[in-house]
Design a protein around this motif. Structure first.
Motif: not given
Length: 567
Positions: A452-462
């Motif tokens: 969740y830490h990894c993909f939540s950051r991907i979501a916001f980075e986009r």
């Protein structure tokens, strides 16, 4: 035997919006319709009411509340059933707590081909292609069966858009809608069940396409008028010294007759809390919170002369004349099965027929993981939109909502508040990760927290990066974040606060024949046990407006039944 016609006991199972709306409606029917001595009991498994409408306080260093994150629904629309919601808000006296969405957040985005795409007519046409447009008009004007296309109960969302517009359009828009609203699959959800309003609109369009084709032309004329004569208001201001802007003269949060999106100043949980507060002071209403319902039986006589017996945990029982079931269909299935498998010590019979159990078994759910993000600074070139959705089936990110740009008055000035929706950790397989270019040794059984830490950051980075930076960067971002996440859960942390919440089996999937199944269940109850009624998002729609409408309508049906029996 006592006569309970003038003093019925109504029990509501579930303290979500549907159950609370039913409670509010039933209270309004006391005593004129139901009786002077009627009682209402609401039973909820959680320690507080609201169901999926939850808000979480973001606190400052001194412990004071800065604002509220929404863990469930973030807003509601005023169109259609939204009028019922607005009426409820006015009756509760909390209309002054409404916050209207900023006009600047009207844009919608789709993350497609590694970049953010603004949803416009031109983008839609580019997806459809000129060949699909020609085929579309041939279908409309030359095929006499086009008007019956959307009436098929098994027609999926993807198939409907594929036939009407084209495959690319269905892949992007159909999948985005299904993932963003239902966290589901456009190939499984049916158009007539999952999106009845859209289905009805398309059906009307197919019946009279010319009336709809005129609208884009009128919109183009309006656009030309605004841009060609944009200097007229300024000239008028210079000559008269007055402003022609209505925005400066009206309150942006005031209720409007125009379609709009609203939230509450201190989070969406203000709505269920207001219903609870109004009913809590009523002596005729009892709240039983933290109580899990196990079984429901139908009794003939001998137990307080009531018709229904509700068994709770720890051998507690509640007797009732009428029951409003506002629980998810999965919970109702468990209750009905337990009632049939376990013999009651009172010798009562299960309240429902096994046919209802068979129907409930066919209803599916999806889980979703919610991540609320808060930063004290304003970031993100795409943050002036409402949010973005994704359409690739293997993308762990379902979408992101730009909260602080939709309702800026709810949050500290200059801050950034967003909410990401992710697929559950078990939904990502090694094959999915490999498709995104992640090495096999990085996609093993890594901890759920790191996922969740990894993909939540991907979501916001986009959302926070520019289109050029985001374009083609997904694989690189994923590799880097996964490596960082393997080393430490905090190594890849963005500046700001993260809050995680799991909604397990929370979103019902409106697959083929959903409303037909719901009608069949209600017909069975009407015949064998009319004292029980079903309401909630599992049956009548997944939005805030749908839940409220469902609870109110089923409560009215119960009031009519009580009046008929009491006359």
């Amino acid at each position: 035997m006592n006569d309970h016609r003038n003093s019925p006991h109504i029990v509501i199972l579930g303290g979500g919006l549907a159950g609370l709306s039913a409670l509010h409606t039933l209270r309004g029917a006391l005593p004129s319709a139901i009786g002077d001595n009627a009682k209402i009991t609401l039973i909820e498994a959680a320690e507080s009411v609201g169901g999926k409408v939850k808000s979480l306080a973001e606190r400052g260093p001194d412990g004071s509340v800065l604002f509220w994150h929404d863990l469930g629904p973030h807003s509601f629309r005023t169109q259609g059933r939204g009028e019922v919601t607005l009426r409820l808000v006015r009756e509760l006296g909390i209309a002054d707590q409404l916050v209207r969405a900023s006009p600047s957040s009207a844009s919608r985005l789709v993350f497609s081909k590694g970049a953010m795409q603004k949803v416009t007519w031109m983008f839609a046409l580019s997806l459809a292609g000129w060949k699909s447009v020609i085929r579309h008009f041939r279908l409309i004007f030359c095929n006499i069966h086009a008007t019956t296309l959307l009436q098929s109960p098994s027609l999926s969302v993807h198939r409907a858009l594929h036939v009407l517009v084209g495959r690319n359009f269905a892949d992007v828009f159909g999948n985005s809608l299904a993932r963003g609203i239902y966290a589901g699959d456009a190939h499984d959800l049916t158009m007539i069940d999952a999106f009845p309003v859209v289905s009805d609109g398309l059906r009307k369009y197919l019946q009279n396409p010319w009336s709809f084709l005129i609208k884009p032309l009128l919109a183009m004329a309006d656009w030309l008028t605004v841009h060609c004569f944009s200097q007229v208001p300024q000239i008028f201001k210079w000559t008269s010294g007055k402003s022609t802007s209505n925005a400066d003269q009206t309150n942006s949060n005031a209720l409007s007759d125009q379609p709009a999106i609203y939230s509450f100043r201190n989070g969406m949980h203000q709505l269920p809390m207001a219903i609870h507060k109004a009913a809590h002071s009523d002596d005729r209403v009892t709240f039983m919170l933290g109580k899990t319902i196990r079984k429901i039986y139908k009794v003939s006589a001998g137990i307080d002369d009531r018709q229904l017996l509700i068994c709770l945990e720890n051998d507690e029982t509640v007797c009732a004349d009428y029951v409003v079931c506002a629980l998810p269909s999965s919970s109702m299935l468990e209750i009905f099965v337990n009632s049939r498998l376990h013999t009651s010590e009172f010798g009562a019979l299960p309240a429902c027929d096994t046919e209802i159990e068979k129907i409930l078994c066919t209803m599916k759910y999806r889980s979703v993981h919610v991540v609320n993000y808060f930063a004290k600074t304003s970031i993100g070139p795409h943050s002036n939109a409402f949010g973005y959705l994704t359409h690739q089936a293997d993308d762990p990110v379902l979408g992101v909502i730009f909260d602080s740009k939709i309702f800026p008055s709810r949050y500290p000035e200059g801050s950034t508040v967003c909410t990401a929706m992710l697929r559950p950790s078990y939904a990502l397989t090694k094959n999915h990760a490999l498709q995104h270019g992640v090495e096999a040794n990085l996609c093993g059984d890594f901890a759920q927290e790191k996922y969740y830490h990894c993909f939540s950051r991907i979501a916001f980075e986009r959302a926070f990066r520019s289109g050029a930076q985001a374009n083609g960067g997904f694989r690189g971002l994923l590799r880097g974040f996964m490596r960082d996440a393997q080393q430490s859960p905090c190594a890849a942390g963005m500046e700001g606060e993260f809050h995680h919440y799991d909604w397990l089996h929370a979103i019902p999937q409106y697959t083929s024949g959903h409303y037909t199944k719901v009608k069949a269940m209600r017909d069975i109850l009407e015949e064998h046990c009319p004292e029980i009624t079903l309401c909630g998002c599992s049956y009548d729609g997944v939005s805030v407006n749908d839940a409220i409408y469902s609870g109110i309508e089923q409560a009215k049906r119960l009031v009519t039944l009580i009046e008929r029996r009491g006359s």
